[in-house]
Scaffold this active site. Sequence first.
Site, PDB file in Angstrom:
ATOM      1  CG  ASN A 192       2.617   9.078   7.064  1.00  0.00           C
ATOM      2  OD1 ASN A 192       1.466   9.025   7.495  1.00  0.00           O
ATOM      3  ND2 ASN A 192       3.574   9.730   7.708  1.00  0.00           N
ATOM      4  CD  GLU A 224      -4.563  10.424  20.081  1.00  0.00           C
ATOM      5  OE1 GLU A 224      -4.002   9.666  19.269  1.00  0.00           O
ATOM      6  OE2 GLU A 224      -5.708  10.869  19.918  1.00  0.00           O
ATOM      7  CB  CYS A 262       4.223  14.243  10.658  1.00  0.00           C
ATOM      8  SG  CYS A 262       4.123  13.029  11.985  1.00  0.00           S
ATOM      9  N   GLY A 275       1.189  18.575  10.835  1.00  0.00           N
ATOM     10  CA  GLY A 275       2.473  18.639  10.153  1.00  0.00           C
ATOM     11  C   GLY A 275       3.600  19.182  11.011  1.00  0.00           C
ATOM     12  N   PRO A 311      -9.372   4.789   7.556  1.00  0.00           N
ATOM     13  CG  PRO A 311      -8.938   2.858   6.297  1.00  0.00           C
ATOM     14  CD  PRO A 311      -9.979   3.507   7.187  1.00  0.00           C
ATOM     15  CB  SER A 312      -5.157   7.307   3.969  1.00  0.00           C
ATOM     16  OG  SER A 312      -4.936   7.739   2.633  1.00  0.00           O
ATOM     17  CD  GLU A 313      -8.433   9.446   0.401  1.00  0.00           C
ATOM     18  OE1 GLU A 313      -8.511  10.572  -0.117  1.00  0.00           O
ATOM     19  OE2 GLU A 313      -8.440   9.264   1.634  1.00  0.00           O
ATOM     20  CD  GLU A 368       1.295  12.885  14.435  1.00  0.00           C
ATOM     21  OE1 GLU A 368       2.240  13.337  13.737  1.00  0.00           O
ATOM     22  OE2 GLU A 368       0.876  11.728  14.353  1.00  0.00           O
ATOM     23  CD  GLU A 379       4.521  18.331   6.979  1.00  0.00           C
ATOM     24  OE1 GLU A 379       4.880  17.444   7.783  1.00  0.00           O
ATOM     25  OE2 GLU A 379       3.337  18.717   6.873  1.00  0.00           O
ATOM     26  CG  ASP A 394      -2.264  -0.626   0.965  1.00  0.00           C
ATOM     27  OD1 ASP A 394      -2.435  -1.230  -0.101  1.00  0.00           O
ATOM     28  OD2 ASP A 394      -3.144  -0.527   1.842  1.00  0.00           O
ATOM     29  CB  SER A 446      -2.139  18.144   5.758  1.00  0.00           C
ATOM     30  OG  SER A 446      -3.519  18.379   5.482  1.00  0.00           O
TER      31      SER A 446
END
Length: 520
Positions: free
Chosen positions: A182, A493, A313, A281, A206-208, A279, A416, A120, A258
């Site tokens: 990431n 966290e 990050c 950048g 989750p991210s796509e 959380e 960034e 992935d 981001s």
Amino acid sequence: MSNLLQPFIKGKSVHPTASVFANGLRNCTAMKSPSSSSSSHDSSILPPKQKLINPATARPHDYYYHPTPSPQLQYALHSAKEAQIAWGERSPPERAAILRRAAEIMSKNVDLLREMETLDTGRTIKETEYDVLEGVECLNYYAGVANSLGGHVYNLPGGRGANLAYALREPLGVTLGIGAWNYPLQSVLWKSAPALAFGNAMIFKPSEYTPSTALWMAHCYHEAGIPDGVFQVVLGGREVGAELVLSPEAAKVSFTGSLESGRNVYEMASKGMKKVTLELGGKSPLIIFDDANIDNVVSGAMMANWYSSGQVCSNGTRVFVHTSIMDQFVDGLVERTKKLRIGDPMDPNTDIGPMAHILQRDKVLAYIDIGVKEGATLLYGGTQVDGLGEEFRDGYFLLPTIFTECSDDMTIVNEEVFGMVMTILSFSTEEEVISRANNTEFGLAAGVFTKDIQRGHKVVQKLKAGATWINNYNLAPMQLPWGGHKHSGVGSENGLSAIEAWTQWKSVYLEMGDLYCPYQ
């Protein structure tokens, strides 16, 4: 591997068409909402499928998914609300035992999980193996913390004798986790392990770009004994995330991503007065004093910039080097960077894999062009990688990029980039470099290299950053809090700070005698 996990991982009739894992069911495309009197939803008509791209080849791999339709999202939210009540009433040892079983399942599937994560993300398999092992540690850690969670009891003087007061921790209820592309496995575990340990339900998006290991974790939790509805995974992009965050059923949002996206999440969550941790950048400084060991500082700078193809990050991309050792540092850095093995991320000998997706690759190349135009010296790299063979010819591979002769006002020094773009800046005095290091809107991380431990402690105390290192970089032990200052985040966290992030206080005053009232 269990019969439950085997078809999900290997069977193309199941995994490639995943759309959701809700209330213990996979691919629930037409289910009745607990709050609905109708027999079905029109969610059997799924949105168009989204193919997952192998970043090493730029070709679709076997897996694809359907974004979760709104009826399924609402089903997941209602299921979570109902299931959390009983889950929150379970004893901490019961919840801890289930997390330990999940850890055991993970430990038996290290090879499978690292391959899924590498496919992935494009990160090298030796990196993603570490993520799996860290995930096992995360589950076991919060299983232990769950058993130690307590409150406070006080004896208080009263009008007719000693009264009691106590404060206790309670779950928040339905919580949301929104992960980054990431580090997808780390994202789902850092959020779900403490949330579940303390009695919450979680819906995770989750991210796509990188959903595979989050879906696997849903089945892992299910097999370990997490009740239906307590942990669910939904899929899709911003629209799916927005619907979740705006839902009145959700009490907490934990987001990694981001700064721009984090601001949007924060604004939406505030409308419902939700608890939030963000959380975001960073543009972190790495300060190298003149007494530091050169081999160690070169290693630290490489870890702070090249790891995960620069897509971290907390990376220390503003490298401040004392003028007296600048040439020695740069020579050593270029020499060792040239030796890095770039290529197939599935090869355990590979050091650097591709960027995670084409948009990020192109963004990094655009920043490199800006750096050259603004006058920085492109000392090494800055281009796509050639000569990797036919299979990887179209992959999203970039050479690590080293810029020297940088100034604090350059775009590549301030913004960034999220890629392998190191900007090297010189400094002369301690006071000067601290001031320059703090001159940023971000405050996620910072590092200091020096043999003078007193100086190291003094400097990190003056750096405005949430995570700092002395003579190392980018390590994140589970026991330590993780979170940024300034525009790099809200709250923290991990470690024991997760107790505050995933629970809420309730105070109780117990009158032991007759009520005193001043009124007749």
